[in-house]
Design a protein around this motif. Structure first.
Motif: not given
Length: 270
Positions: A44-50, A104-105
């Motif tokens: 699981r991946i979150a890209d902040l300000g993609c 969770p990431y």
């Protein structure tokens, strides 16, 4: 003086320099370790300000099976990201000043976005708590707030001609800490931290190339403040361009443009 408006973004202008803009993310990506559970379950991946999604797509190139979420507060950028990446990545609107992970990431990553988030370091405790054991928080931010490009912009906006019209737009400074400050804060949260800085010397081409570069990022607050007046916008850009030509003289091979970047890779213990 009028308040600072939320900057409007132009994906096309931003992507005009996508090559040199993407290079720091490649360097950051190369230092991110394997993610926990890799090969056993989708990460699981979150890209902040993609932004426009061009670097978000690089995450799926490295982790093809990952569940990637791209977050941004610009409708224009999100539309461009969805068109660029298609259905393989999920994109959503989010304000990074208040964003809290929804679970969770394995990786929370950000490319040249946190400088627009005042006090972003205060979110580190929340973000690292959401990491799975062995997960990583990784980001890079511009560290050129005191460079001539930005100093001249602040001075011009504060000049008698533009002070009242632009309000605080020119005074808006990026919120970036020194590498050792990031290291200290994240180490205190229990992470193993790799923090460093690099100054790239980009060789830009074309007429007024530094102005063209900054139009995609640091100039956005001023351009947003002048958006309803084409004549004033043209006059302001002409003044700023002249200052930039003096500060960054053209050479036979192009215009050298030093650009400092700050990098952080913080890994949570297994």
């Amino acid at each position: 003086m009028p308040p600072v408006a939320t900057p409007s973004w132009d994906p096309g202008q931003y992507l005009r320099h996508s090559g040199p803009r993407t290079r720091p993310f490649h360097d950051l990506l190369a230092r991110i370790p394997d993610l926990p559970g890799q090969g056993r379950r989708p990460a699981r991946i979150a890209d902040l300000g993609c932004g426009a999604g061009n670097v978000t797509a690089l995450l799926t190139a490295r982790w093809p099976d990952a569940d990637v979420l791209g977050l941004d507060n610009s409708p224009e950028m999100l539309a461009e990201a969805r068109a660029y990446c298609g259905d393989r990545i999920t994109f959503a609107h989010a304000d990074l000043t208040t964003w809290v992970p929804d679970g969770p990431y394995d990786l929370i990553v950000s490319n040249a976005a946190l400088q627009w988030v005042p006090g972003h370091a205060r979110s580190f405790a929340t973000w690292t708590k959401a990491l799975t054991p062995g997960g990583t928080l990784a980001f890079q931010v511009p560290g050129n707030g005191d460079a001539p490009s930005h100093a001249l912009l602040r001075e011009l906006c504060a000049s008698p001609r533009w002070h009242d019209r632009l309000g605080e737009a020119g005074r808006r400074r990026v919120d970036v800490l020194a590498p050792q400050e990031y290291l200290d804060r994240l180490t205190r949260l229990g992470c193993t931290v790799d923090a460093w800085e690099t100054t790239y010397v980009h060789v830009l081409q074309g007429e007024d190339p530094v102005l063209d570069w900054i139009r995609g990022t640091g100039l956005r607050p001023a351009l947003t403040a002048l958006a309803d007046d084409a004549e004033a916008t043209a006059a302001f850009l002409a003044e700023y361009a002249a200052l930039l030509r003096e500060a960054y003289p053209r050479r036979p091979y192009g215009t050298p443009f030093p650009f400092r970047r700050v990098f952080v890779v913080a890994r949570k213990p297994d």
